[in-house]
Design an enzyme around this catalytic site. Structure first.
Site, PDB file in Angstrom:
ATOM      1  N   HIS A  82     -27.458  17.474 -30.041  1.00 30.77           N
ATOM      2  CA  HIS A  82     -27.074  16.457 -31.028  1.00 30.77           C
ATOM      3  C   HIS A  82     -28.251  15.576 -31.423  1.00 30.77           C
ATOM      4  O   HIS A  82     -28.186  14.896 -32.441  1.00 30.77           O
ATOM      5  CB  HIS A  82     -25.831  15.685 -30.589  1.00 30.77           C
ATOM      6  CG  HIS A  82     -26.004  14.647 -29.534  1.00 30.77           C
ATOM      7  ND1 HIS A  82     -25.743  14.873 -28.197  1.00 30.77           N
ATOM      8  CD2 HIS A  82     -26.381  13.350 -29.613  1.00 30.77           C
ATOM      9  CE1 HIS A  82     -25.956  13.758 -27.510  1.00 30.77           C
ATOM     10  NE2 HIS A  82     -26.354  12.819 -28.354  1.00 30.77           N
ATOM     11  N   ASP A 217     -25.315  21.053 -24.591  1.00 30.69           N
ATOM     12  CA  ASP A 217     -25.904  20.142 -25.573  1.00 30.69           C
ATOM     13  C   ASP A 217     -27.431  20.042 -25.411  1.00 30.69           C
ATOM     14  O   ASP A 217     -27.949  19.027 -24.958  1.00 30.69           O
ATOM     15  CB  ASP A 217     -25.240  18.771 -25.410  1.00 30.69           C
ATOM     16  CG  ASP A 217     -25.423  17.880 -26.626  1.00 30.69           C
ATOM     17  OD1 ASP A 217     -26.325  18.160 -27.427  1.00 30.69           O
ATOM     18  OD2 ASP A 217     -24.667  16.896 -26.762  1.00 30.69           O
ATOM     19  N   SER A 650     -29.509   9.849 -24.776  1.00 31.46           N
ATOM     20  CA  SER A 650     -29.186  11.243 -25.064  1.00 31.46           C
ATOM     21  C   SER A 650     -30.437  12.093 -24.966  1.00 31.46           C
ATOM     22  O   SER A 650     -31.449  11.787 -25.592  1.00 31.46           O
ATOM     23  CB  SER A 650     -28.617  11.370 -26.469  1.00 31.46           C
ATOM     24  OG  SER A 650     -27.293  10.930 -26.469  1.00 31.46           O
TER      25      SER A 650
HETATM   26  N1  ARG Z   1     -21.214  11.266 -27.645  1.00 28.64           N
HETATM   27  C1  ARG Z   1     -22.552  11.772 -27.652  1.00 28.64           C
HETATM   28  C2  ARG Z   1     -23.554  10.659 -27.630  1.00 28.64           C
HETATM   29  O1  ARG Z   1     -23.406   9.672 -28.289  1.00 28.64           O
HETATM   30  C3  ARG Z   1     -22.841  12.594 -28.862  1.00 28.64           C
HETATM   31  C4  ARG Z   1     -22.112  13.832 -28.944  1.00 28.64           C
HETATM   32  C5  ARG Z   1     -22.337  14.519 -30.253  1.00 28.64           C
HETATM   33  N2  ARG Z   1     -21.227  15.422 -30.478  1.00 28.64           N
HETATM   34  C6  ARG Z   1     -20.246  15.222 -31.373  1.00 28.64           C
HETATM   35  N3  ARG Z   1     -19.210  15.991 -31.309  1.00 28.64           N
HETATM   36  N4  ARG Z   1     -20.313  14.310 -32.315  1.00 28.64           N
HETATM   37  O2  ARG Z   1     -24.575  10.749 -26.981  1.00 28.64           O
END
Ligand code: ARG
Length: 715
Positions: A82, A217, A650
Site C-alpha cells: 500500500h 502487503d 507502514s
Molecule cells: N490500514 C493500512 C494502513 O493505514 C492500510 C491498508 C491499505 N489497504 C486498504 N485496503 N486500503 O497502514
C-alpha cells in the site's frame, strides 16, 4: 562529551520505562535500554543508533511518508504494497496491468523508474531546543509560528551548507523541545517487485484495520545513485546505491513473547488530546468525515467497477480515501467502547489538582481548553465539509486555482504577470484533468455539494446557494443540485478545452472570470475563508499555546517517569513482543495466521478476496518449500506484536533481538482504533507480514530467485 551523555542516560534508565506503549526517539534510546534488554534485546544502543558508525538506523528510510528498509547491499528496499500502491498504479495500463498481475523485474535493466518517488536516509539528529526556545522567547499564538519559521530556516541553512543534505527542525511535546533532523534524499527509485493486488491487498477494505489477516502487503524498490554513491536525478547510467547497513532477512520464524522492535516514521498521534477534543471528534468531526467519504466512495465504486481504465485512474485515490474512512469509523467506535473520554477527564482532573498546588501558571489550562473548544465547535463541521466535500471534485479544484488571478486583477498587476498566472492555471488544469473521469467527477460534485448544503448550519451558507435555489429551486433538493450541476458541467469553459484556451490569457481573463464554475467555487471559498477560517486558525493557535503548557506541565509533573513525545514523522523506535489478544469475552485470537486462511477466505471473482490461479494451486498443494513453519506444518502469513505504531510506520521492519528482519509492519487492529488518541495495552496490536510469507511470494509466485540470492537470508 558523548561518554558523559551516555552515563547520564544510564542514570535515566533507572527511571521506569515500559514496553509496548511509546514511540521513542532513537537519539535518547539509552533511557529505555535496560527494559529492552530485559525483554530480550541482544544489541547495544550504538548498534541501533550511532552517527559515526553504521547502525540499524542506516537501514531504515522514509519512503514518501511511509517507512522502508534496506535489505541488500545493492540498494534493494522492502516496504508495504500500500506504500508502493500509487507508484505501481501509475506504472499500470489496461494492456500491461502491473497492479493487477504483479511484477518482477528479471534483472536491474528491467526495473521501472518511478518519477516522484523519493527516499530519505536519516544522517543525524541534534537537540536544538535551547536555540529555538531562546529565539521564540515569550511569544505566543501566531507569533510562535513566525519566529519558529525564522529560526528553523537559519538552523537548516547552516546544516545544509555543510554538505548536500536536506534538513528540518521539528517540535516535540508541543513546542517544549526541538530537534534538528538531517537527511540525504534520493530521487532515482525504481520498482523491482510487487505481488498481484489480490495478494498485496488481499481482503481489501473488508479486512483492512482488522485481525486475523492474510494480506501479503509488500513491494520492493531499488535506490539508484551516481558513481560516488550520492543522490542523483534519474539517469540510465546511475548505479545501485550501497547503504551503510542492510537488514539480514530471517526465515527462522517467530514465537509468542519473542522480542520485537520496530523502527520507522510514525506520522501523527494525539495522545495528549483532551476530553474536549475527544468529544468533538466523536460527535462532530469524525461522523461528518465518514458520512462524506461513504457517499464519495460509493459513487467512485460505480464507475470504477465498469471500466478498467477508470479503475486504474482512481485506484490510488480510492484506496487512500477508503483507508481513512474506515480509520475514523473505527476510531469513533473505540473512543466510545474504551471510554476514552472518561479516562481523559480523570487525567485532566489530576493535572488540574497538581497545577493548583505546584504550578499556578498552569491552573487555567483546563478551563481555557474548555472555553476554546466551546468557541470553536460551531464551526468544526463546516471545516470538515469544506475540505472533504467542497474540495472533492476536480472541477472545483480547477476553478479555485483562479483565486490568485482574482487577487492579481484586484491588485491591478501587469499583463505579463497575468500571463504567467494564466500559464500556471493551464498547467494545473491539465494535470488535474489527467486524473479525472468527468462523469464520475460530476456525480461527486452534485452529491457532495448537496450534502454541504444540507449539513452545514444554514447561517454559515455562502450566498451562491441562494442563487442556485433561485434558478433551480424545487422541493426536491437533490433535483435542485443535480440540475445545477448538469448545467454547470455543460456550460463552464473550464471543461471545454478550445474555449478555455481562447480565454485563459491576459486579454480575455476578465471574461473568463465570469465563468459560472469559477463564480461558484470562489463564492463558497470566500464565504468560508473570510468568515470562518480566521476563527479556525485562532483556535489552532490557541491549541498550540495550551498544548505547550499542558505537555510542559506533564513533563514537570512526571519528571520521574519517561514520557515519549507524540509522533511527528520523525524516526522512532518501539519495542515489545509477539503477543496474542482477546478481542472480547470468551474469544481469543492467536498471534499468527496461516496460508490455510487464505483458502478459507478465497472467493473467485470477488473484488477483495480473489486469488490468482497459480497461487490457489500452490496453496492447495501446500507448496511452501523452505518457508513453511516446521512445527505448524503450514506457511505462517501474518503475526501480531504489541509494538506502538501508527500511519507512516507502514512498511517498517519488525526486527528481532539480533537485529534481523522477521516481518514487515502494515496495519493496526479494529479493537484498538482509538490508539492514536490513547494507547490501550489490552488491545493495541501491530499487524505484520511474516518474512517467510513475503519470501515465499518472491520465490514461488513471482519467481524472483535472483533477489533471494541478493539478500542475506538467514535460514
Ligand atoms: N490500514 C493500512 C494502513 O493505514 C492500510 C491498508 C491499505 N489497504 C486498504 N485496503 N486500503 O497502514
Amino acid at each position: 562529551m558523548k561518554r558523559i551523555l551516555f552515563s547520564l542516560l544510564l542514570v535515566a534508565s533507572q527511571l521506569v520505562s515500559r514496553a509496548d506503549e511509546g514511540m521513542w526517539m532513537p537519539l535518547l534510546l539509552s533511557q529505555n535500554y535496560a527494559e529492552m534488554q530485559r525483554l530480550g534485546l541482544k544489541l547495544t544502543p550504538e548498534q541501533i543508533y550511532d552517527i559515526n558508525k553504521s547502525s540499524l538506523k542506516d537501514a531504515i528510510v522514509n519512503f514518501g511518508g511511509c517507512t522502508a528498509e534496506m535489505i541488500s547491499d545493492k540498494g534493494l528496499l522492502l516496504t508495504n504494497h500500500h506504500c508502493g500502491f500509487d507508484a505501481i498504479s501509475k506504472l499500470s495500463t489496461v494492456g500491461n496491468n502491473i497492479l493487477m498481475n504483479g511484477f518482477m523485474a528479471g534483472n536491474q535493466a528491467e526495473e521501472l523508474p518511478c518519477p516522484g518517488v523519493t527516499v530519505k536516509f536519516l544522517v543525524r539528529i541534534e537537540d536544538v531546543t535551547e536555540k529555538v526556545r531562546n529565539f521564540i522567547g515569550k511569544a505566543y499564538g501566531k507569533e510562535v509560528e513566525t519566529k519558529f519559521d525564522e529560526i528553523s530556516k537559519a538552523i537548516t541553512k547552516t546544516a545544509n551548507e555543510e554538505n548536500t543534505y536536506e534538513s528540518d527542525v521539528k517540535s516535540f511535546y508541543a513546542g517544549n523541545k526541538y530537534f534538528l533532523f538531517v537527511y540525504q534524499k534520493f530521487t532515482d527509485v525504481r520498482l523491482v517487485a510487487t505481488p498481484p493486488e489480490s495478494l498485496g491487498k488481499f481482503g481489501g477494505d473488508t479486512d483492512n484495520w482488522m485481525w486475523p489477516r492474510h494480506t501479503c502487503d509488500f513491494s520492493m524498490f531499488r535506490i539508484y545513485c551516481n558513481n560516488d554513491n550520492k543522490p542523483a536525478a534519474y539517469s540510465a547510467n546511475n548505479r545501485p546505491f550501497v547503504p551503510k547497513h542492510h537488514l539480514p532477512v530471517s526465515l527462522k520464524g517467530v514465537k509468542e513473547n519473542d522480542y520485537t522492535m520496530i523502527m520507522g516514521y510514525p506520522g501523527r498521534t494525539t495522545r495528549y488530546l483532551t476530553s474536549y477534543g475527544v468529544d468533538l471528534a466523536t460527535n462532530v468531526s469524525n461522523p461528518a468525515l465518514v458520512k462524506i467519504r461513504d457517499k464519495r466512495l460509493s459513487i467512485m465504486r460505480e464507475d470504477m467497477g465498469n471500466d478498467m481504465a477508470v479503475e486504474l485512474q482512481y485506484a490510488s485515490a480510492y484506496a487512500r480515501l477508503a483507508n481513512y474512512w474506515k480509520y475514523f469509523l473505527g476510531q469513533t467506535e473505540q473512543l466510545k467502547n474504551l471510554r476514552i473520554l472518561e479516562k481523559k477527564q480523570q487525567e485532566e482532573e489530576a493535572f488540574n489538582n497538581w497545577a493548583q498546588d505546584n504550578n499556578k501558571d498552569l491552573k487555567n489550562v483546563m478551563p481555557d481548553y474548555q472555553k476554546a473548544y466551546a468557541e470553536y465547535s460551531p464551526y468544526a463541521k463546516h471545516a470538515t465539509f469544506f475540505t472533504e466535500a467542497f474540495l472533492a471534485s476536480s472541477l472545483t479544484k480547477i476553478a479555485l486555482s483562479f483565486d490568485n488571478i482574482e487577487k492579481a486583477i484586484k491588485a491591478g498587476v501587469s499583463d505579463d504577470s497575468l500571463e504567467t498566472l494564466c500559464k500556471k492555471v493551464i498547467a494545473n488544469r491539465k494535470s488535474t484533468l489527467a486524473n479525472t473521469y468527468l462523469p464520475l467527477d460530476k456525480k461527486v460534485f452534485a452529491a457532495l455539494n448537496l450534502m454541504y448544503y444540507q449539513d452545514v448550519t444554514k447561517s454559515q451558507h455562502p450566498s451562491v446557494f441562494n442563487d442556485i435555489f433561485e434558478n433551480y429551486g424545487s422541493d426536491d433538493w437533490k433535483k435542485t443540485f443535480d440540475d445545477f450541476t448538469n448545467d454547470l458541467y455543460e456550460n463552464t469553459a473550464l471543461l471545454d478545452s478550445e474555449k478555455f484556451m481562447n480565454l485563459c490569457n491576459a486579454e480575455h481573463i476578465e471574461k473568463l472570470m465570469k465563468d459560472p464554475a469559477i463564480h461558484y467555487a470562489l463564492n463558497v471559498m470566500h464565504n468560508y475563508k473570510d468568515n470562518y477560517e480566521a476563527k479556525i486558525n485562532e483556535f489552532s493557535y490557541e491549541m498550540f499555546d495550551l498544548n505547550r503548557s499542558y505537555q510542559g506541565g506533564l513533563l514537570e509533573k512526571n519528571k520521574n517517569k519517561l514520557m515519549y513525545p507524540d509522533a511527528n514523522s520523525t524516526m522512532r523506535v518501539t519495542y515489545g513482543k509477539v503477543c496474542a489478544y482477546s478481542p472480547k469475552d470468551a474469544v481469543s485470537f492467536k498471534y499468527y495466521t496461516l496460508a490455510d486462511g487464505l483458502l478459507e477466505k478465497y472467493k473467485a471473482g470477488d473484488r477483495e478476496f480473489d486469488l490468482p490461479a497459480n497461487v490457489v494451486d500452490l496453496l492447495k498443494n501446500k507448496d511452501f518449500g523452505a518457508y513453511a513453519d516446521k512445527e505448524l506444518g503450514s506457511l505462517v502469513t501474518c503475526f501480531i506484536t504489541n509494538n506502538d505504531i501508527t500511519g507512516g510506520n507502514s512498511g517498517s521492519p519488525v526486527i528481532n533481538a539480533n537485529g534481523e528482519l522477521i516481518g514487515c509492519a502494515f496495519d493496526g487492529n479494529w479493537e484498538a482504533m482509538s490508539g492514536d488518541v490513547a494507547f490501550d495495552t489490552r488491545f493495541k496490536r501491530t499487524i505484520c507480514a511474516d518474512t517467510r510469507y513475503i519470501m515465499w511470494v518472491v520465490d514461488k509466485v513471482l519467481k524472483g530467485h535472483h533477489l533471494l540470492d541478493e539478500m542475506n537470508v538467514i535460514k
